[in-house]
Design an enzyme around this catalytic site. Structure first.
Site, PDB file in Angstrom:
ATOM      1  N   ARG A 288       0.801  -1.226   0.000  1.00  0.00           N
ATOM      2  CA  ARG A 288       0.000   0.000   0.000  1.00  0.00           C
ATOM      3  C   ARG A 288       0.831   1.272   0.000  1.00  0.00           C
ATOM      4  O   ARG A 288       0.301   2.364  -0.219  1.00  0.00           O
ATOM      5  CB  ARG A 288      -0.953  -0.008   1.194  1.00  0.00           C
ATOM      6  CG  ARG A 288      -2.171  -0.915   0.982  1.00  0.00           C
ATOM      7  CD  ARG A 288      -3.122  -0.827   2.151  1.00  0.00           C
ATOM      8  NE  ARG A 288      -2.687  -1.648   3.260  1.00  0.00           N
ATOM      9  CZ  ARG A 288      -3.217  -1.588   4.491  1.00  0.00           C
ATOM     10  NH1 ARG A 288      -4.180  -0.725   4.749  1.00  0.00           N
ATOM     11  NH2 ARG A 288      -2.768  -2.369   5.443  1.00  0.00           N
TER      12      ARG A 288
ATOM     13  N   LYS B 242       9.104  -0.864   2.724  1.00  0.00           N
ATOM     14  CA  LYS B 242       8.339  -0.007   3.625  1.00  0.00           C
ATOM     15  C   LYS B 242       9.147   0.463   4.824  1.00  0.00           C
ATOM     16  O   LYS B 242       9.089   1.641   5.202  1.00  0.00           O
ATOM     17  CB  LYS B 242       7.086  -0.738   4.106  1.00  0.00           C
ATOM     18  CG  LYS B 242       6.237   0.085   5.070  1.00  0.00           C
ATOM     19  CD  LYS B 242       4.893  -0.534   5.362  1.00  0.00           C
ATOM     20  CE  LYS B 242       4.983  -1.823   6.130  1.00  0.00           C
ATOM     21  NZ  LYS B 242       3.643  -2.257   6.606  1.00  0.00           N
TER      22      LYS B 242
ATOM     23  N   TYR C 136       8.087  -4.174  15.832  1.00  0.00           N
ATOM     24  CA  TYR C 136       7.746  -4.162  14.410  1.00  0.00           C
ATOM     25  C   TYR C 136       8.437  -2.988  13.718  1.00  0.00           C
ATOM     26  O   TYR C 136       8.402  -1.854  14.214  1.00  0.00           O
ATOM     27  CB  TYR C 136       6.225  -4.084  14.218  1.00  0.00           C
ATOM     28  CG  TYR C 136       5.551  -5.345  14.688  1.00  0.00           C
ATOM     29  CD1 TYR C 136       5.246  -6.366  13.797  1.00  0.00           C
ATOM     30  CD2 TYR C 136       5.290  -5.551  16.046  1.00  0.00           C
ATOM     31  CE1 TYR C 136       4.671  -7.556  14.245  1.00  0.00           C
ATOM     32  CE2 TYR C 136       4.723  -6.735  16.499  1.00  0.00           C
ATOM     33  CZ  TYR C 136       4.422  -7.731  15.582  1.00  0.00           C
ATOM     34  OH  TYR C 136       3.873  -8.907  16.028  1.00  0.00           O
TER      35      TYR C 136
ATOM     36  N   GLY D  89      -6.535  -7.352  16.192  1.00  0.00           N
ATOM     37  CA  GLY D  89      -6.882  -8.511  17.003  1.00  0.00           C
ATOM     38  C   GLY D  89      -7.393  -8.076  18.365  1.00  0.00           C
ATOM     39  O   GLY D  89      -6.829  -7.182  19.001  1.00  0.00           O
TER      40      GLY D  89
ATOM     41  N   GLU E 281      -7.904 -12.896  16.110  1.00  0.00           N
ATOM     42  CA  GLU E 281      -7.733 -12.045  14.937  1.00  0.00           C
ATOM     43  C   GLU E 281      -9.108 -11.624  14.406  1.00  0.00           C
ATOM     44  O   GLU E 281     -10.096 -12.371  14.499  1.00  0.00           O
ATOM     45  CB  GLU E 281      -6.958 -12.790  13.846  1.00  0.00           C
ATOM     46  CG  GLU E 281      -5.534 -13.132  14.230  1.00  0.00           C
ATOM     47  CD  GLU E 281      -4.645 -11.917  14.370  1.00  0.00           C
ATOM     48  OE1 GLU E 281      -4.977 -10.864  13.787  1.00  0.00           O
ATOM     49  OE2 GLU E 281      -3.627 -12.008  15.075  1.00  0.00           O
TER      50      GLU E 281
ATOM     51  N   ASN F 270       1.164   1.841   6.981  1.00  0.00           N
ATOM     52  CA  ASN F 270       0.881   0.993   5.829  1.00  0.00           C
ATOM     53  C   ASN F 270       0.792   1.761   4.518  1.00  0.00           C
ATOM     54  O   ASN F 270       0.851   1.149   3.452  1.00  0.00           O
ATOM     55  CB  ASN F 270      -0.431   0.231   6.053  1.00  0.00           C
ATOM     56  CG  ASN F 270      -0.318  -0.774   7.179  1.00  0.00           C
ATOM     57  OD1 ASN F 270       0.501  -1.677   7.125  1.00  0.00           O
ATOM     58  ND2 ASN F 270      -1.129  -0.596   8.213  1.00  0.00           N
TER      59      ASN F 270
END
Length: 455
Positions: free
Chosen positions: A15, A22, A101, A138, A153, A226
């Site tokens: 995206r 990214k 992350y 989630g 999830e 994103n």
């Protein structure tokens, strides 16, 4: 107790609509992944493992200096699969593993430090939050006493579970030995046919391992990126953090919403910064410095009391105290200006030193020059420092006056107190204390008429 940090950085980031992986997109001048690596360093990680996949070579090269260990996840089969790939690189001797992350860049070291302490090598500790819009996160499922039972999830959740407001950020701290055993037992019998790291929660509950979730108040800390819109939104969050920190130190910002810090900005007392100023790399501003609107400073040090007028660009330069710069001035790498130097509008200085009180106030160029004290460098004057193959230096002594529209052809030296007549082209050394003029004799042609257009 040893601390492992695993950073997920394998995703493609479709995206983002970019050829750049990214995690290498920049936030505040620093890649997303580097922000997370900085957080890992901030909690004293003993070993950092970065899981790469899409654009792995480019990602690993970009952050090689971090000292992280790299493992590759090919193909990408979910977060649990990523930790399976990282597991052999983890130190499990009385260790905790923290999962972060690479596209969640604003997590604070204090927040994850508290999570690691909550784990203490004995519990599974999760970081949760309650967003305005839970969207497709989630959900944290708790029992009647408030204990964490599992994470479901979104795609696998019932309508009742989707109504839960508390969601999982993806960040966890777990005893390493247990985590390795849990991820080895993961199955992919779900809607995505992926290995979910969240399934380890139910495993911990089944084994009687305590599970706790700490709610983080600032949603931006756990916000992932994103697409370009989310990147821009977090850029503003980061800049607000910078602005608030600066104002708490006493810096006066004309408008906190119009500031960009893309590196490290250190300020003394009573610093004033006008709108749309951009600071990149390492920038230091001394006491009482004033930065005008729309200035760009990159890897620069500015002395106390200096005023940088609007639309000036300073890169790789050192400016002394009490100087006046701009407006519309450009200081390039290697420019070293002493106290009380004046650089005016449309003046460019490159790889040159200017001693105390020297002035170049208008429309001038100084490249590869050594300029003495109290020099007055006239409008339109330039150093011709490049012969087409090599750079040469111009030396201008103390108290020299260079008239307007002069060309100094390097290498050349102007002695102390020399005066260079306006419009001169100087290709030989000029003696100290003398007037040197080098220009064609003026002539007037009688009877000359200006050409006219043919009809």
């Amino acid at each position: 107790m040893a601390l492992n940090v695993v950073i997920m950085a394998a995703g493609k980031g479709t995206r983002m609509k970019s050829a750049l992986p990214k995690v290498l997109h920049r936030l505040g001048g620093t890649s997303l992944l580097q922000h997370v690596l900085n957080a890992a360093a901030g909690v004293g990680a003993d070993r950092t493992v970065v899981v790469t996949g899409h654009g792995a070579d480019e990602v690993e090269t970009a952050v090689a200096a971090s000292g992280a260990v790299f493992v590759r996840q090919m193909p990408q089969l979910g977060t649990g699969h990523a930790v399976q790939m990282a597991a052999p690189a983890l130190d499990d001797a009385q260790a905790v593993t923290l999962i972060l992350y690479g596209d969640v860049p604003l997590i604070r070291p204090d927040t994850v430090q508290a999570l690691v302490q909550a784990c203490a090598g004995e519990q599974l500790a999760l970081l949760s939050f309650q967003p305005q819009d839970p969207a497709r996160y989630g959900r944290i499922v708790r029992d009647a006493r408030g204990g964490v039972q599992r994470i479901v999830e979104y795609k696998d959740a019932t309508p009742e579970e989707r109504a839960i407001r508390e969601v999982y950020s993806g960040i966890m701290a777990a005893p390493t030995a247990l985590l390795k055993r849990w991820v080895a037992a993961l199955k992919n019998d779900n809607a995505q046919q992926e290995y979910y790291l969240t399934d380890v929660v139910a495993m911990a509950v089944a084994e009687g391992v305590p599970v706790q979730a700490q709610v983080v108040a600032d949603e931006a800390e756990v916000a992932g990126i994103n697409d370009a819109l989310q990147l821009a939104e977090l850029e503003r969050v980061l800049q607000r953090r910078h602005a608030h920190a600066l104002m708490e130190q006493g810096v006066r910002l004309a408008d906190p919403a119009r500031l960009d810090v893309r590196g490290t900005l250190r300020c003394g007392r009573d610093v004033q910064i006008d709108i749309n100023a951009v600071f990149e790399g390492e920038v230091e501003l001394g006491d009482d410095v004033q930065i005008g609107a729309n200035c760009v400073l990159r890897n620069a040090r500015i002395g106390a009391g200096t005023v940088v007028h609007p639309f000036s660009h300073i890169e790789g330069a050192v400016v002394g105290a009490g100087a006046l710069i701009g407006p519309f001035a450009r200081l390039r790498p290697g420019a070293e200006l002493a106290d009380e130097v004046h650089i005016g509008n449309f003046v460019e200085v490159k790889n040159s030193t200017m001693a105390r009180g020297a002035k170049a106030n208008h429309l001038a160029y100084l490249g590869d020059a050594t300029v003495g004290e109290r020099v007055n460098y006239g409008a339109g004057a330039i150093t011709a420092n490049y012969d087409g193959a090599n750079k040469h230096r111009t030396v201008i002594g103390n108290d020299v006056h260079v008239g307007s529209n002069c060309v100094l052809i390097a290498p050349v030296t102007l002695g102390d107190g020399a005066t260079i007549g306006g419009g001169s082209t100087i290709a030989k050394d000029a003696p100290a204390g003398q007037l040197t003029v080098a220009r064609a004799k003026q002539a007037t042609l009688a009877g000359w008429t200006r050409p006219t257009k043919k009809r």
